[in-house]
Scaffold this active site. Structure first.
Site, mmCIF file in Angstrom:
data_model
loop_
_atom_site.group_PDB
_atom_site.id
_atom_site.type_symbol
_atom_site.label_atom_id
_atom_site.label_comp_id
_atom_site.label_asym_id
_atom_site.label_seq_id
_atom_site.Cartn_x
_atom_site.Cartn_y
_atom_site.Cartn_z
ATOM 1 N N ASN A 213 -15.714 -12.420 -26.877
ATOM 2 C CA ASN A 213 -16.832 -13.322 -26.599
ATOM 3 C C ASN A 213 -16.654 -14.709 -27.193
ATOM 4 O O ASN A 213 -17.251 -15.680 -26.717
ATOM 5 C CB ASN A 213 -18.141 -12.722 -27.138
ATOM 6 C CG ASN A 213 -18.689 -11.651 -26.217
ATOM 7 O OD1 ASN A 213 -18.194 -11.474 -25.107
ATOM 8 N ND2 ASN A 213 -19.697 -10.936 -26.669
ATOM 9 N N LYS A 268 17.049 -9.640 -5.460
ATOM 10 C CA LYS A 268 16.490 -10.751 -4.702
ATOM 11 C C LYS A 268 16.792 -10.562 -3.218
ATOM 12 O O LYS A 268 17.855 -10.074 -2.871
ATOM 13 C CB LYS A 268 17.074 -12.079 -5.203
ATOM 14 C CG LYS A 268 16.741 -12.391 -6.657
ATOM 15 C CD LYS A 268 15.261 -12.635 -6.872
ATOM 16 C CE LYS A 268 14.959 -13.063 -8.297
ATOM 17 N NZ LYS A 268 13.521 -13.318 -8.512
ATOM 18 N N LYS A 270 12.692 -11.026 -4.013
ATOM 19 C CA LYS A 270 11.829 -10.145 -4.782
ATOM 20 C C LYS A 270 10.995 -9.243 -3.881
ATOM 21 O O LYS A 270 10.600 -8.153 -4.293
ATOM 22 C CB LYS A 270 10.931 -10.943 -5.725
ATOM 23 C CG LYS A 270 9.901 -11.828 -5.034
ATOM 24 C CD LYS A 270 8.834 -12.307 -6.007
ATOM 25 C CE LYS A 270 9.407 -13.094 -7.147
ATOM 26 N NZ LYS A 270 8.345 -13.557 -8.074
ATOM 27 N N LYS A 293 16.448 -4.253 -12.415
ATOM 28 C CA LYS A 293 15.020 -3.966 -12.503
ATOM 29 C C LYS A 293 14.319 -4.306 -11.197
ATOM 30 O O LYS A 293 14.724 -5.214 -10.473
ATOM 31 C CB LYS A 293 14.378 -4.762 -13.639
ATOM 32 C CG LYS A 293 14.028 -6.199 -13.305
ATOM 33 C CD LYS A 293 13.254 -6.845 -14.452
ATOM 34 C CE LYS A 293 12.694 -8.209 -14.070
ATOM 35 N NZ LYS A 293 11.546 -8.107 -13.145
ATOM 36 N N ASP A 295 11.553 -6.209 -9.394
ATOM 37 C CA ASP A 295 10.764 -7.375 -9.757
ATOM 38 C C ASP A 295 9.309 -6.933 -9.879
ATOM 39 O O ASP A 295 8.908 -5.898 -9.323
ATOM 40 C CB ASP A 295 10.924 -8.476 -8.711
ATOM 41 C CG ASP A 295 10.850 -9.860 -9.336
ATOM 42 O OD1 ASP A 295 10.443 -9.952 -10.506
ATOM 43 O OD2 ASP A 295 11.201 -10.842 -8.671
ATOM 44 N N GLU A 296 8.504 -7.722 -10.589
ATOM 45 C CA GLU A 296 7.164 -7.252 -10.927
ATOM 46 C C GLU A 296 6.279 -6.926 -9.730
ATOM 47 O O GLU A 296 5.411 -6.060 -9.846
ATOM 48 C CB GLU A 296 6.456 -8.242 -11.860
ATOM 49 C CG GLU A 296 6.134 -9.604 -11.270
ATOM 50 C CD GLU A 296 7.283 -10.586 -11.372
ATOM 51 O OE1 GLU A 296 7.065 -11.766 -11.098
ATOM 52 O OE2 GLU A 296 8.396 -10.162 -11.723
ATOM 53 N N HIS A 389 6.746 -6.225 -18.515
ATOM 54 C CA HIS A 389 6.821 -7.514 -17.820
ATOM 55 C C HIS A 389 5.517 -8.260 -18.058
ATOM 56 O O HIS A 389 4.443 -7.682 -18.008
ATOM 57 C CB HIS A 389 7.059 -7.326 -16.324
ATOM 58 C CG HIS A 389 7.594 -8.553 -15.659
ATOM 59 N ND1 HIS A 389 6.814 -9.660 -15.421
ATOM 60 C CD2 HIS A 389 8.830 -8.866 -15.203
ATOM 61 C CE1 HIS A 389 7.548 -10.597 -14.839
ATOM 62 N NE2 HIS A 389 8.776 -10.140 -14.702
ATOM 63 N N ARG A 390 5.624 -9.562 -18.311
ATOM 64 C CA ARG A 390 4.447 -10.326 -18.730
ATOM 65 C C ARG A 390 3.919 -11.257 -17.641
ATOM 66 O O ARG A 390 3.255 -12.253 -17.941
ATOM 67 C CB ARG A 390 4.781 -11.130 -19.980
ATOM 68 C CG ARG A 390 5.927 -12.121 -19.800
ATOM 69 C CD ARG A 390 6.187 -12.925 -21.054
ATOM 70 N NE ARG A 390 7.141 -14.005 -20.821
ATOM 71 C CZ ARG A 390 7.382 -15.002 -21.665
ATOM 72 N NH1 ARG A 390 6.734 -15.049 -22.813
ATOM 73 N NH2 ARG A 390 8.253 -15.943 -21.377
ATOM 74 N N HIS A 423 9.855 -9.455 -21.680
ATOM 75 C CA HIS A 423 10.407 -10.741 -21.268
ATOM 76 C C HIS A 423 9.917 -11.825 -22.229
ATOM 77 O O HIS A 423 8.735 -11.893 -22.560
ATOM 78 C CB HIS A 423 9.989 -11.060 -19.835
ATOM 79 C CG HIS A 423 10.677 -10.204 -18.828
ATOM 80 N ND1 HIS A 423 11.694 -10.659 -18.027
ATOM 81 C CD2 HIS A 423 10.520 -8.896 -18.501
ATOM 82 C CE1 HIS A 423 12.125 -9.684 -17.253
ATOM 83 N NE2 HIS A 423 11.420 -8.597 -17.526
ATOM 84 N N SER A 470 14.993 -14.063 -18.989
ATOM 85 C CA SER A 470 15.044 -14.243 -17.541
ATOM 86 C C SER A 470 14.370 -15.556 -17.186
ATOM 87 O O SER A 470 13.568 -16.084 -17.946
ATOM 88 C CB SER A 470 14.323 -13.082 -16.832
ATOM 89 O OG SER A 470 12.951 -13.036 -17.204
#
EC number: 4.1.1.39
Length: 740
Positions: A213, A268, A270, A293, A295-296, A389-390, A423, A470
């Site tokens: 808050n 790629k 992605k 990996k 991709d997200e 992954h962020r 990452h 990355s």
């Protein structure tokens, strides 16, 4: 009699008539109004209202007409109401002359005599350092105290239910520096929520208080966390990582210390690849790299569903391992809104990878899916590398954002939660936002004690979290990155750096590995006292893949390696052959049934259950089923005639998938058991007895399936792609044709 909707419309019309003296008609000027702050909005609205003529009785016909229109609109269709609403401009109320001030709570929620050193020594508080600025006209200490109150036990007024114990768990402001906008608050450990199932701590509670808050308070211009300290007694209540890059090194056969760079990529594009092209791309990269990996955003899109693409990935991995003799790693995205969906995805992926399950990591979009998703993965799949992954974090962590928390804090929290790797960007050496000083993020993730911007954190043996780099990285950018960081014990996921290489992903992956090797050789003085850039150029003269990176990423080369063209004798042509791979060759390659560490024995490597030491009995664990794959493996069991299951049927139908039988005659057979829920052979023999009647009588259990009862769900039955019996019967129907 008028309809109820028409009556409602008349009421709305009356409301419009009564309110004719309170609001002004919208104008084009108000339509385009953008108010950066509430106070500014009110001031603009007030100034605009003074330009309007005072309402008079002449406004009554207009108001009555508006009321009638509203009545008709309310009696019409929802679509008509929406159209009317979309056409209206926002009208702002007149600014109130009353200026509200927050209650000064500094006498209760601030104690500037507290010593930070003593607070840390006592170990009873989580300490948080903010950059906080009050709005104009507000006292700094009073605002900071209100900030602490709102973050713990208080509100904007005194309440009668407060007692002495309540006050004992107040968050306290213990340091302020108004000039530098610094504010530090101590939160008692007792404030934070605990699990009822095991008493463990939860990150969502930490964030609810420290960054909840207080982010929307009216007297605060902005407030952002720049550091957080966890006392040992509270830190121990979090899960922490269960595995990390050390486990990857072990799988890759590099030992457990300073195993160096794990060369990885993101497939790629992605999004947009269908299952087979996705598998082809994996196979191509794995010819030179270690780790791939999702991709997200990749998951279970309609055009690339998991039950189609994961088997292709497994095929590619097996073929690549067989051809290169080196282990490969894959990170599968199991992110979902529903924990049950995440668990289902994880179990499916493990079932598909089978004996290669340890080579599989699980990716979770930890920022967008939240800490719950991270914990679901950490607790349900503790043996898998948890790949955090962020994506989306920049909305609160960016230096351009004055609220939320920093990237440093975000990554520190990921270690507490149990991320195996996260990452961390590229520390200004790639395309992502960052700075060279971001190396402190890596230190906080990997060291057992590290300094943050404000606090020194000791981790007391909590496993490290691996930095994953990355975002615009390629072989040319890596040497300087390693020099800034001081080591290369990180995971690289270079998408464009691999698939953008002029000679293909195999050479792209190899060039990245060479970038690490060039840095190490320069560091060791192999090239004398030359600069790092000149050392890398010297290395490139005898290594075609990284030389190809110079020719591919020429803008980077011009910036980082001045004079590279002359030094490399660049003529505009490359001697590097174009990368190619044969999908048919991949598909026909013998399946690699083993894991990645050849030193392991078959008996240890292929176990799918656990031993009860007390009774010397092996119990089958369905969670570790390996035979639900593309072919049978001999470690599962043997047919009554002694034929290992990796050749049963395949000898006739799929000879290309037959691998060598690693079982040595006379040695102990692998002790695994078929369970009757899998199916039956055509002669009616339950699969928990097939072969075991001859080879493993000690492992035979009762047939739990009752005649006439439903068969187990399809996922626990035979699937057509598992294999065939010698007579050509697909295992999906083996036995069931006769018995069920």
């Amino acid at each position: 009699m008028p309809s109820s909707s028409f009556t409602t419309g008349l009421a709305l019309g009356a409301g419009a008539l009564v309110g004719a003296n309170a609001f002004v008609a919208p104008t084009a000027k108000t339509t385009n109004l953008r108010a950066p702050t509430q106070e500014a909005s009110l001031q603009v609205a007030a100034s605009q209202q003074t330009e309007q003529p005072a309402p008079s009785t002449s406004a009554l016909p207009w108001a009555f007409g508006a009321g009638a229109c509203l009545a008709l609109a309310a009696g019409g269709q929802r679509k008509q109401r929406s159209a009317i609403a979309q056409g209206r401009a926002t009208v702002l109320p007149t600014a109130s002359p009353v200026v509200r001030r927050a209650l000064d709570q500094s006498s209760r929620y601030a104690d500037l005599s507290l010593s930070e050193e003593q607070l840390i020594a006592n170990g009873k508080h989580v300490l948080v350092s903010y950059i906080m600025k009050p709005k104009a006209g507000y006292d700094y200490l009073a605002t900071a105290a209100h900030f602490a109150a709102e973050s713990s036990t208080g509100t904007n007024v005194n309440v009668c239910t407060t007692d002495d114990f309540t006050k004992s768990v107040d968050a306290l402001v213990y340091y302020i520096d108004p000039e530098n906008e610094e504010c530090k608050i101590a939160y008692p450990n007792l404030l934070f929520d605990r699990n009822i199932i095991d008493g463990r701590a939860m990150m969502c509670s930490v964030l609810t208080l420290t960054i909840g808050n207080n982010q929307g308070m009216g007297d605060v211009e902005y407030g952002k966390i720049y550091d957080i300290y966890f006392p040992p007694s509270y830190l121990r209540l979090f899960d922490g990582p269960s595995c990390n890059i050390i486990d990857m090194w072990r799988i890759l056969g590099r030992g457990t210390t300073d195993g160096g760079l794990v060369v990885g990529t993101i497939i790629k594009p992605k999004l947009g690849l269908q299952p087979k092209p996705f598998g082809e791309a994996c196979y191509a990269f794995w010819q030179g790299g270690d780790f791939i990996k999702n991709d997200e955003p990749q998951g279970n899109q309609p055009f690339c569903q998991m039950n189609e693409v994961i088997p292709e990935v497994v095929k590619a991995m097996r073929a690549a391992i067989k051809e290169t003799g080196v282990a490969k790693l894959f990170s599968a995205n199991i992110t979902a809104d529903d924990p049950a969906e995440m668990i289902a995805r994880g179990k499916y992926v493990l079932a598909q990878f089978g004996p290669l399950s340890e080579n599989c990591a699980f990716l979770v979009d930890g920022y967008v899916a939240g800490g719950t998703a991270v914990t679901v993965a950490r607790r349900n799949f503790p043996k898998q590398f948890l790949h955090y992954h962020r994506a989306g974090h920049g909305s609160v962590t960016s230096p351009q954002t004055q609220r939320g928390y920093t990237a440093f804090v975000h990554t520190k929290l990921s270690r507490v939660q149990g991320a195996s790797g996260i990452h961390v960007g590229t520390m200004s050496f790639g395309k992502m936002e960052g700075d060279a000083s971001d190396k402190n993020i890596a230190f906080m993730l990997q060291d057992d004690a590290a300094d943050g911007p404000y606090y020194h954190q000791t981790w007391e043996g909590m496993a490290e979290t691996t930095p994953i780099i990355s975002g615009g990285m390629n072989a040319l950018r890596l040497p300087a990155f390693f020099e800034n960081l001081g080591h290369s014990n990180v995971i690289l996921t270079a998408g464009g750096g691999a698939f953008g290489h002029k000679d293909g992903p195999k050479q792209g992956a190899t060039s990245c590995r060479q970038g690490e090797e060039a840095w190490k050789l320069w560091k060791a003085g192999v090239y004398g006292s030359v600069s790092l850039s000149d050392g890398v150029i010297e290395y490139a003269k005898t290594h075609e893949e990284i030389k190809g990176a110079f020719l591919t990423f020429q803008k980077d080369a011009d910036q980082i390696y001045p004079g590279w063209k002359e030094k490399l004798g660049y003529t505009g042509e490359s001697s590097v052959q174009a990368a190619s791979f044969d999908w048919k060759k991949k598909a026909a390659a013998a399946a690699f049934a083993g894991s990645s560490t050849q030193a392991r024995t078959v008996g240890v490597q292929m176990r799918h259950g656990y031993d009860d030491v007390a009774t010397n009995t092996f119990y089958y664990d369905k969670r570790l089923e390996s035979f639900g794959q593309q072919e049978f493996f001999n470690q599962v069991g043997y047919l009554p005639d002694g034929t290992p299951m990796n050749t049963a049927g395949n000898l006739t139908n799929h000879p290309e998938t037959i691998g060598p039988d690693p079982h040595i005659n006379g040695s102990e057979l692998p002790q695994a058991v078929f369970v009757n829920s899998i199916g039956y052979l055509p002669d009616g023999t339950a699969m928990n007895q097939a072969g075991n009647a001859v080879n493993h009588p000690e492992t035979m259990g009762p047939d739990l399936h009752m005649a006439g009862s439903p068969l187990p769900p399809p996922l626990k039955g035979y699937l057509n792609d598992i294999g065939y019996l010698s007579d050509g019967t697909p295992m999906a129907t083996a036995g069931n044709l006769s018995n069920h």
